[in-house]
Motif scaffolding. Structure first.
Motif, mmCIF file in Angstrom:
data_model
loop_
_atom_site.group_PDB
_atom_site.id
_atom_site.type_symbol
_atom_site.label_atom_id
_atom_site.label_comp_id
_atom_site.label_asym_id
_atom_site.label_seq_id
_atom_site.Cartn_x
_atom_site.Cartn_y
_atom_site.Cartn_z
ATOM 1 N N LYS A 1 15.503 15.572 -19.905
ATOM 2 C CA LYS A 1 15.548 16.903 -19.321
ATOM 3 C C LYS A 1 14.177 17.555 -19.233
ATOM 4 C CE LYS A 1 20.253 17.807 -20.955
ATOM 5 N NZ LYS A 1 21.129 18.729 -21.716
ATOM 6 N N LEU A 2 13.161 16.894 -19.775
ATOM 7 C CA LEU A 2 11.809 17.444 -19.788
ATOM 8 C C LEU A 2 10.922 16.651 -18.848
ATOM 9 C CD1 LEU A 2 11.525 17.809 -23.657
ATOM 10 C CD2 LEU A 2 12.121 19.608 -22.021
ATOM 11 N N ILE A 3 10.066 17.356 -18.109
ATOM 12 C CA ILE A 3 9.199 16.703 -17.137
ATOM 13 C C ILE A 3 7.728 16.901 -17.483
ATOM 14 C CG2 ILE A 3 8.504 16.653 -14.708
ATOM 15 C CD1 ILE A 3 11.319 17.488 -13.974
ATOM 16 N N SER A 4 7.335 18.119 -17.811
ATOM 17 C CA SER A 4 5.924 18.437 -18.024
ATOM 18 C C SER A 4 5.551 18.314 -19.493
ATOM 19 C CB SER A 4 5.638 19.856 -17.536
ATOM 20 O OG SER A 4 6.323 20.806 -18.348
ATOM 21 N N ALA A 5 4.237 18.225 -19.731
ATOM 22 C CA ALA A 5 3.738 18.204 -21.101
ATOM 23 C C ALA A 5 4.022 19.525 -21.798
ATOM 24 C CB ALA A 5 2.228 17.922 -21.089
ATOM 25 N N GLN A 6 3.994 20.612 -21.045
ATOM 26 C CA GLN A 6 4.285 21.920 -21.625
ATOM 27 C C GLN A 6 5.721 21.976 -22.131
ATOM 28 O OE1 GLN A 6 2.987 26.177 -20.251
ATOM 29 N NE2 GLN A 6 4.765 25.607 -19.045
ATOM 30 N N GLY A 7 6.659 21.455 -21.350
ATOM 31 C CA GLY A 7 8.053 21.435 -21.775
ATOM 32 C C GLY A 7 8.267 20.574 -23.006
ATOM 33 N N ARG A 8 7.592 19.432 -23.050
ATOM 34 C CA ARG A 8 7.739 18.557 -24.214
ATOM 35 C C ARG A 8 7.127 19.193 -25.457
ATOM 36 N NH1 ARG A 8 9.722 13.893 -22.335
ATOM 37 N NH2 ARG A 8 9.285 13.341 -20.165
ATOM 38 N N GLY A 9 6.026 19.893 -25.291
ATOM 39 C CA GLY A 9 5.438 20.579 -26.434
ATOM 40 C C GLY A 9 6.350 21.659 -26.987
ATOM 41 N N ARG A 10 6.965 22.432 -26.105
ATOM 42 C CA ARG A 10 7.896 23.469 -26.546
ATOM 43 C C ARG A 10 9.106 22.854 -27.245
ATOM 44 N NH1 ARG A 10 7.573 26.973 -20.903
ATOM 45 N NH2 ARG A 10 5.713 28.207 -21.473
ATOM 46 N N TYR A 11 9.595 21.750 -26.692
ATOM 47 C CA TYR A 11 10.738 21.081 -27.300
ATOM 48 C C TYR A 11 10.375 20.583 -28.704
ATOM 49 C CZ TYR A 11 14.627 17.751 -27.768
ATOM 50 O OH TYR A 11 15.723 17.063 -28.210
ATOM 51 N N LEU A 12 9.179 20.024 -28.855
ATOM 52 C CA LEU A 12 8.758 19.506 -30.150
ATOM 53 C C LEU A 12 8.646 20.629 -31.175
ATOM 54 C CD1 LEU A 12 7.819 16.959 -31.683
ATOM 55 C CD2 LEU A 12 5.482 17.563 -31.052
ATOM 56 N N PHE A 13 8.142 21.797 -30.762
ATOM 57 C CA PHE A 13 8.064 22.923 -31.681
ATOM 58 C C PHE A 13 9.457 23.355 -32.133
ATOM 59 C CE2 PHE A 13 3.594 23.844 -30.667
ATOM 60 C CZ PHE A 13 3.169 24.293 -31.897
ATOM 61 N N ARG A 14 10.391 23.438 -31.209
ATOM 62 C CA ARG A 14 11.756 23.825 -31.568
ATOM 63 C C ARG A 14 12.386 22.791 -32.493
ATOM 64 N NH1 ARG A 14 14.646 27.341 -28.382
ATOM 65 N NH2 ARG A 14 16.448 25.948 -28.336
ATOM 66 N N LEU A 15 12.119 21.521 -32.228
ATOM 67 C CA LEU A 15 12.653 20.458 -33.064
ATOM 68 C C LEU A 15 12.080 20.551 -34.482
ATOM 69 C CD1 LEU A 15 14.589 18.070 -32.576
ATOM 70 C CD2 LEU A 15 12.596 16.630 -32.199
ATOM 71 N N ALA A 16 10.776 20.840 -34.569
ATOM 72 C CA ALA A 16 10.148 20.959 -35.880
ATOM 73 C C ALA A 16 10.680 22.165 -36.647
ATOM 74 C CB ALA A 16 8.629 21.059 -35.718
ATOM 75 N N LEU A 17 10.946 23.260 -35.950
ATOM 76 C CA LEU A 17 11.510 24.436 -36.604
ATOM 77 C C LEU A 17 12.909 24.151 -37.145
ATOM 78 C CD1 LEU A 17 10.446 27.417 -34.309
ATOM 79 C CD2 LEU A 17 9.788 27.043 -36.687
ATOM 80 N N SER A 18 13.734 23.514 -36.334
ATOM 81 C CA SER A 18 15.108 23.252 -36.759
ATOM 82 C C SER A 18 15.156 22.279 -37.927
ATOM 83 C CB SER A 18 15.926 22.713 -35.574
ATOM 84 O OG SER A 18 15.413 21.466 -35.128
ATOM 85 N N ARG A 19 14.191 21.374 -38.012
ATOM 86 C CA ARG A 19 14.165 20.393 -39.100
ATOM 87 C C ARG A 19 13.258 20.821 -40.249
ATOM 88 N NH1 ARG A 19 13.806 14.691 -35.628
ATOM 89 N NH2 ARG A 19 15.801 14.935 -34.547
ATOM 90 N N LYS A 20 12.643 21.999 -40.129
ATOM 91 C CA LYS A 20 11.772 22.563 -41.175
ATOM 92 C C LYS A 20 10.601 21.634 -41.484
ATOM 93 C CE LYS A 20 15.657 25.003 -43.284
ATOM 94 N NZ LYS A 20 16.376 25.356 -44.522
ATOM 95 N N THR A 21 10.017 21.047 -40.458
ATOM 96 C CA THR A 21 8.910 20.104 -40.649
ATOM 97 C C THR A 21 7.637 20.547 -39.949
ATOM 98 O OG1 THR A 21 9.719 18.810 -38.750
ATOM 99 C CG2 THR A 21 10.443 18.115 -40.945
#
Length: 449
Positions: free
Chosen positions: A100-120
């Motif tokens: 669902k992600l195309i740009s580097a900006q979208g992947r970066g935002r997704y990674l931040f959200r993933l890190a927040l949800s996993r507390k990492t």
């Protein structure tokens, strides 16, 4: 860089801008009080998390591509030699393969959200700090990560964030390429049917709903609306899809229950979701008659289904749906034939058993109906509409008794064929309404062997 001028104005918007209106953060107010000094020390966090890692990049002299913070984290598993990158590597790989992600900006935002949800998130930044080949991409003059006076309070703030519980819907990520603010995302469950009945328009790699065909399953369910987006079907993403791709997916799933992830054109506050404005304007230019939201006929039908004051004692709301308070009279085996002709004999057969009636809650959902005891909430039965062969009401004595025939469950081998379930509604009108709604449910379903 002078950070102090923006800190006071922005710190109250930290969580609203970082997450989205649809995300939930527990104990936010208490935490803001605790980290107030840290916010004043590291005000770059007051806007968005990406501003902590994105500004200050040192671009190569001959670089032709703007470097985003996603490229930094993507390189960590290859450049960091500490050997303790398990959680980081998994998060980077999950982000990389997300369709669902195309740009580097979208992947970066997704990674931040993933890190927040996993507390990492603190571990991610720690790995970046002791990886010189990646850290050198940041300018010592302007980057928070390269300035000691900001780095210590910044890491303290990340430690506080790692003790918070962020409930983030990671499947709702199709608009991270455009915005941190995400749309309302809901799941539409569809029974196996002859025709779902959605007229689609493909625009910029997204599948918009233009209208609903009258009389079809989607029109009867009144769940999706013109202007909404089909994000995925049974786990298959339609992001960046080509014309006709949704039809191909639906044809492959013919005869199967459908789980359609829908992105609403209307935001949480009732306004138009901002990243969709240009798309909706384009659709309106192509189709001047396009009406966003439910059609007038659907709105009228929805109003008709709301319980009136006279029926409030026999109806209640659960999860936004009308649930009927009825009497369960009993059920009995009727043999190998379950057509509508057997109801006139099956209902008296149930009544002759003279079993004590139970007050139950009858919930007619989109794909199935459930019956639970009103007092104990114990589920008595649960039948999908394809299992129901017929439904009707008893002509005596006051047209309040109705029944339906259903195939016996394979978990009860001692019975065979069909059984009849009889119930009593509070009024003749309500009895007719329930029968019509059950009939509508299995009218749009088919038997598949």
């Amino acid at each position: 860089m002078n950070f102090t001028s923006r800190c006071g104005a922005n710190k109250k918007r930290l969580y609203h801008n970082w997450l989205t209106d649809s995300d939930v953060c527990k104990n936010t107010k208490a935490r803001i009080v605790e980290i107030g000094p840290l916010l004043r020390a590291c005000p770059a966090l007051c806007h968005k998390p990406s501003l902590l890692t994105q500004p200050g990049h040192s671009e190569p002299v001959l670089s032709l591509v703007h470097r985003d913070y996603w490229q930094c984290f993507e390189q960590l598993p290859h450049q960091d030699t500490c050997g303790r990158l398990g959680s980081l590597s998994l998060a980077v790989e999950q982000t990389r393969v997300c369709s669902k992600l195309i740009s580097a900006q979208g992947r970066g935002r997704y990674l931040f959200r993933l890190a927040l949800s996993r507390k990492t998130l603190p571990q991610f930044i720690t790995h970046l700090l002791h990886t010189p080949r990646v850290l050198e991409w940041y300018s010592p003059a302007v980057s928070v990560l390269r300035r000691e006076e900001f780095l210590e309070p910044f890491m303290s703030l990340l430690l506080v964030l790692s003790h918070m519980d962020f409930k983030l819907d990671m499947e709702n990520c199709s608009f991270l390429d455009e915005s941190w603010l995400l749309p309302v995302c809901e799941m539409y469950e569809v029974v196996p049917c002859r025709e779902v009945g959605m007229v689609l328009r493909y625009l910029s790699g997204r599948v918009f709903i233009l209208s609903l065909v009258p009389g079809t399953q989607a029109h009867v369910d009144r769940f999706i609306c013109p202007g909404d987006i089909i994000d995925e079907i049974n786990g298959t993403s339609l992001r960046n899809s080509k014309t006709g791709q949704a039809g191909v997916v639906l044809s492959r799933l013919k005869g199967c229950p459908l789980s359609i992830r829908v992105l609403r054109w209307r935001a949480q506050d009732g306004t138009v979701y901002r990243p969709l404005i240009k798309f909706l304007q384009a659709l309106r230019a192509e189709n001047p008659a396009l009406q966003l939201g439910p059609a007038p006929s659907q709105q009228t039908a929805a109003k008709d289904l709301r319980p009136s004051s006279s029926s409030s004692s026999s109806q209640c709301f659960q999860e936004g749906r009308i649930v009927y308070i009825v009497q369960l009279l009993g059920r009995t085996n009727i043999g190998l034939f379950g057509g509508k002709e057997v109801l006139q004999h099956a209902i008296p057969q149930v009544l002759q058993e003279n079993l004590p009636s139970k007050e139950v809650l009858l919930d007619l959902k989109e794909t199935h109906l459930t019956c639970t005891e009103r007092n104990s909430e114990l589920e008595l039965f649960n039948h999908h509409y394809p299992e129901i062969s017929c439904v009707g009401r008893y002509s005596r004595p006051d047209f309040t008794i109705f029944a339906f025939c259903v195939a016996d469950s394979p978990e009860t081998p001692q019975t065979t064929g069909f059984c009849c379930v009889a119930l009593r509604a509070s009024s003749m009108k309500e009895c007719e309404e329930i029968v019509c709604r059950i009939a509508t449910g299995f009218k749009h379903t088919e038997w598949f062997v």
